[in-house]
Scaffold this motif. Structure first.
Motif, PDB file in Angstrom:
ATOM      1  N   GLY A 116       0.610  -1.432   0.011  1.00 53.08           N
ATOM      2  CA  GLY A 116       0.029   0.100  -0.035  1.00 53.08           C
ATOM      3  C   GLY A 116       0.893   1.360   0.020  1.00 53.08           C
ATOM      4  O   GLY A 116       1.608   1.718  -0.941  1.00 53.08           O
ATOM      5  N   ALA A 117       0.962   2.023   1.121  1.00 55.21           N
ATOM      6  CA  ALA A 117       1.830   3.299   1.266  1.00 55.21           C
ATOM      7  C   ALA A 117       3.256   2.748   0.955  1.00 55.21           C
ATOM      8  O   ALA A 117       3.853   1.795   1.719  1.00 55.21           O
ATOM      9  N   LEU A 118       3.981   3.283   0.305  1.00 58.13           N
ATOM     10  CA  LEU A 118       5.312   2.993  -0.048  1.00 58.13           C
ATOM     11  C   LEU A 118       6.005   4.576   0.403  1.00 58.13           C
ATOM     12  O   LEU A 118       5.410   5.519   0.284  1.00 58.13           O
ATOM     13  N   PRO A 119       7.326   4.412   0.733  1.00 58.99           N
ATOM     14  CA  PRO A 119       8.188   5.269   1.161  1.00 58.99           C
ATOM     15  C   PRO A 119       8.540   6.289   0.119  1.00 58.99           C
ATOM     16  O   PRO A 119       8.631   5.830  -1.257  1.00 58.99           O
ATOM     17  N   ALA A 120       8.576   7.526   0.285  1.00 63.15           N
ATOM     18  CA  ALA A 120       8.946   8.555  -0.704  1.00 63.15           C
ATOM     19  C   ALA A 120      10.088   8.214  -1.611  1.00 63.15           C
ATOM     20  O   ALA A 120      10.238   8.558  -2.734  1.00 63.15           O
ATOM     21  N   GLU A 121      11.080   7.644  -1.025  1.00 64.75           N
ATOM     22  CA  GLU A 121      12.286   7.005  -1.926  1.00 64.75           C
ATOM     23  C   GLU A 121      11.864   6.143  -2.711  1.00 64.75           C
ATOM     24  O   GLU A 121      13.015   6.017  -3.692  1.00 64.75           O
ATOM     25  N   VAL A 122      10.573   5.383  -2.950  1.00 67.53           N
ATOM     26  CA  VAL A 122      10.254   4.926  -4.152  1.00 67.53           C
ATOM     27  C   VAL A 122       9.933   5.866  -5.361  1.00 67.53           C
ATOM     28  O   VAL A 122       8.729   6.401  -5.122  1.00 67.53           O
TER      29      VAL A 122
END
Length: 320
Positions: A116-122
């Motif tokens: 679902g929620a992925l870190p901004a680094e992706v």
């Protein structure tokens, strides 16, 4: 280091059948998995979201990805067996595939299994191939992919296998929905010839670019190179000159090379992607073609490292 690109889709085993069909060679494959390995070998941090079979082949696929530096934090260890593709080569090294995919792990995505929620680094997510064609997982993956576009760059490689896509009209509707949800589309001339028989593939891709909205559409033309369609201009570049052993995984390697070049030049951002110049597009295509060409120069889906690509490009003085 956090993964910069997340690839979602199938990881299947290719059974490479040579002169003696009694002794096929099991080789890790699957278009999205191949792209993830290409990215990792080139040096882009990458994660893979896939469903892995509960058998020795599933173990082989997971160890292959992790052994190449692909993060498997989003892997699903499924109850079903791994998918198989029986691969034979014609005299020119072109592969033909026979698939054994009924009731196998790759196509049974359920809501909640994809991250679902992925870190901004992706910075980007990439998908395509059989994972977007076979139900019930294709619809789950399509909804997830569309949702991801609200947060990051989306990349698609249809890599169509006509024997497994089902009805052409139904597949085309789903494909155009995914193209409309994509910022980057890499598609082969063969793919476009199947979904729009009799039409010039570059014209079809131009229509996608203008009407469906991806910022960058790249059409690979086999030995004739590749054409990039972008609001800033159209660029065509030749294929890399290599002695072809086979073309298994070449398109997947091209996708990995293209995404790696864009990531390495800070272009995996919607505004930056829109500002690509024709000079940059030419360099990106040359880099991706070198990655694909080196893959063709050895058997199976065996993409090169960044050092090998730099060496191949050095005579042309093209920066990696």
């Amino acid at each position: 280091m956090s993964p910069g690109i997340l690839v979602a889709g199938e990881a299947i085993v290719d059974l490479l059948v040579g002169d003696d069909p009694r002794h096929p060679v099991a080789s890790p494959g699957g278009s999205p998995a191949n792209t993830a390995v290409a990215l990792a070998r080139l040096g882009t941090p990458v994660s893979f979201a896939g469903r892995f079979g509960n058998d020795r082949f599933g173990d082989l696929l997971m160890s292959h990805l992790s052994g190449n530096g692909v993060d498997l934090g989003h892997a699903v260890e499924a109850a079903e067996p791994a998918s198989l593709a029986v691969v034979t080569l014609d005299p020119d090294g072109l592969p033909a595939y026979g698939f054994h995919v009924e009731g196998t792990a790759d196509w049974l995505w359920a809501d909640g299994e994809l991250p679902g929620a992925l870190p901004a680094e992706v910075l980007a997510v990439h998908t395509g191939s059989l994972a977007i064609a076979r139900q019930p997982g294709a619809e789950v993956l399509a909804r997830w992919f569309e949702d991801q576009r609200r947060h990051r760059i989306t990349s698609l490689d249809p890599n169509i296998r006509p024997d497994l896509t089902g009805d052409r009209t139904t597949y085309l509707r789903r494909l155009e929905r995914l193209v409309a949800a994509s910022d980057i589309v890499k598609v082969s001339a063969e793919d476009l010839a199947w979904v729009h028989p009799g039409e010039d593939p570059v014209r079809v891709a131009t229509r996608w670019s203008r009407e469906l909205g991806p910022a960058l559409v790249v059409v690979t033309l086999g030995g004739d190179g590749a054409t990039a369609l972008h609001p800033g201009g159209t660029v065509r570049r030749p294929a890399a000159r290599v002695s072809v052993v086979d073309t298994v995984g070449a398109g997947d390697a091209f996708s990995g090379g293209l995404l790696h070049w864009l990531a390495g030049h800070d272009r995996l951002d919607r505004d930056a992607l829109a500002r690509l110049t024709t000079s940059e597009l030419a360099r990106a295509l040359d880099y991706a073609a070198a990655v694909a060409g080196l893959t063709c120069a050895r058997p199976g889906a065996d993409p090169p490292t960044a050092r090998q690509v730099r060496s191949a490009l050095r005579p042309a003085a093209t920066p990696a």
